[in-house]
Design an enzyme around this catalytic site. Structure first.
Site, PDB file in Angstrom:
ATOM      1  N   ASP A 145       0.837  -1.189   0.000  1.00 13.17           N
ATOM      2  CA  ASP A 145       0.000   0.000   0.000  1.00 13.17           C
ATOM      3  C   ASP A 145       0.875   1.244   0.000  1.00 13.17           C
ATOM      4  OD1 ASP A 145      -2.228  -1.620   0.127  1.00 13.17           O
ATOM      5  OD2 ASP A 145      -2.395  -1.488   2.313  1.00 13.17           O
ATOM      6  N   ARG A 146       0.346   2.317  -0.527  1.00 11.93           N
ATOM      7  CA  ARG A 146       1.113   3.561  -0.659  1.00 11.93           C
ATOM      8  C   ARG A 146       1.698   4.020   0.678  1.00 11.93           C
ATOM      9  NH1 ARG A 146      -1.162   9.221  -3.322  1.00 11.93           N
ATOM     10  NH2 ARG A 146       0.755  10.454  -3.026  1.00 11.93           N
TER      11      ARG A 146
END
Length: 316
Positions: A145-146
């Site tokens: 995930d970012r």
């Protein structure tokens, strides 16, 4: 891979075993750095890209010996391709944890997506291709995930990508994360076995929830340290579902601190006031069989300074 011509003239490329198996659009993205994806899809759609003299669709995969025609394209200037090279080099080069001819392991910085899209001009993979222009092949093996930092695997050969993908599909890759969960808990170990299902909201946002009809998902949580209103744990996902650790933590009643999608807004606000500015989730360790030698290979990403300093604040 044999070439008869290059630059802004027609390119003829013979596909070797290393490039075989990948989709033509992905092959062109890596080959035509600086060319917008929309233009790549246009030359495919109009038939300007040919395989063995015939048209080829974007989703079709290449075979060894295919002869690919790429029409004349003037590549975008490095100053205008959307990837700020100096910034990316300073951001990524010091965070390479392991590298050889087949793969590299990166300590992905939090806040940087693994790839561009959805309003982002570039991500980790585009950045690596920019600072490693000599690399013929660079592809993500998996995703983070970012807002998650830590171990991210990048394949440097098509053969390595195939073998590592198989290990991920068979849940053979060891993954250990550090997460700070909201609230104290007395137990030292917790196995969360709850199926997960993806949902897409009307806004287009992707959400995951525990659902009986979902795919099997298992995460083992081990307590590392306790604080007044939170617990530091090692999270070991046995399976590899999207947002698995975050959703399982939420389902346990102890969401990850700083999680704006699955967390508790009131708790997040309290921890922001203490100095936490991001999701407290870090991919600490990974272990896998090396795709060429078969030997066990491990990498460990040190906890980022901002998270380490925040734990010091909690300890005090």
């Amino acid at each position: 891979m044999k070439e008869a011509s290059s630059g802004v003239s027609v390119q003829w490329i013979e596909i070797d075993e290393e490039s075989a198996g990948q989709r033509i659009d992905n092959f062109l993205f890596a080959r035509l750095k600086g060319v917008p994806k929309s233009h790549v899809y246009r030359i495919l759609r109009t038939g300007e890209v040919r395989r063995n003299g015939g048209r080829i669709q974007a989703r079709e995969r290449l075979d060894t010996g295919d002869l690919i025609r790429i029409p004349p394209i003037r590549l975008a200037s490095r100053d205008h391709d959307g990837v700020p090279e100096a910034f990316v080099r300073a951001r990524l080069e010091p965070r390479v944890l392991y590298e050889d001819d087949d793969l590299l392991v990166l300590n992905k910085p939090a806040g940087m997506a693994v790839h561009g899209g959805s309003g982002l001009s570039f991500g980790v993979i585009e950045g690596l291709r920019e600072i490693r222009p000599e690399a013929r092949f660079l592809e993500l093996v998996h995703r983070l995930d970012r807002d998650t930092s830590g171990c991210l695997l990048i394949a440097k050969k098509r053969s390595a990508l195939r073998i590592l993908h198989e290990q991920f599909r068979n849940d053979e890759v060891k993954k250990v994360y550090l997460a700070l969960l909201a609230g104290p808990w007395a137990r030292t170990r917790w196995i969360m076995d709850a199926p997960l299902k993806k949902n897409v909201l009307q806004s287009g946002e992707r959400m995951v929830r525990v659902a009986r009809e979902g795919k099997p998902a298992v995460t083992e949580f081990r307590r590392k340290d306790r604080y007044a209103n939170s617990t530091l744990v090692e999270a070991r996902p046995v399976t590899g579902r999207t947002h698995q650790i975050r959703v399982h933590a939420q389902a346990m009643g102890h969401p990850i601190v700083g999680d704006e999608r699955y967390g508790d807004e009131k708790i997040n606000r309290e921890f922001r006031q203490l100095g936490l500015k991001r999701l407290f989730l870090h991919a600490l360790e990974t272990a896998f069989r090396h795709p060429r030698t078969g030997k066990s290979t491990e990498a460990k990403a040190p906890l980022d300074q901002d998270l380490s300093e925040f734990l010091d604040i909690l300890s005090r």
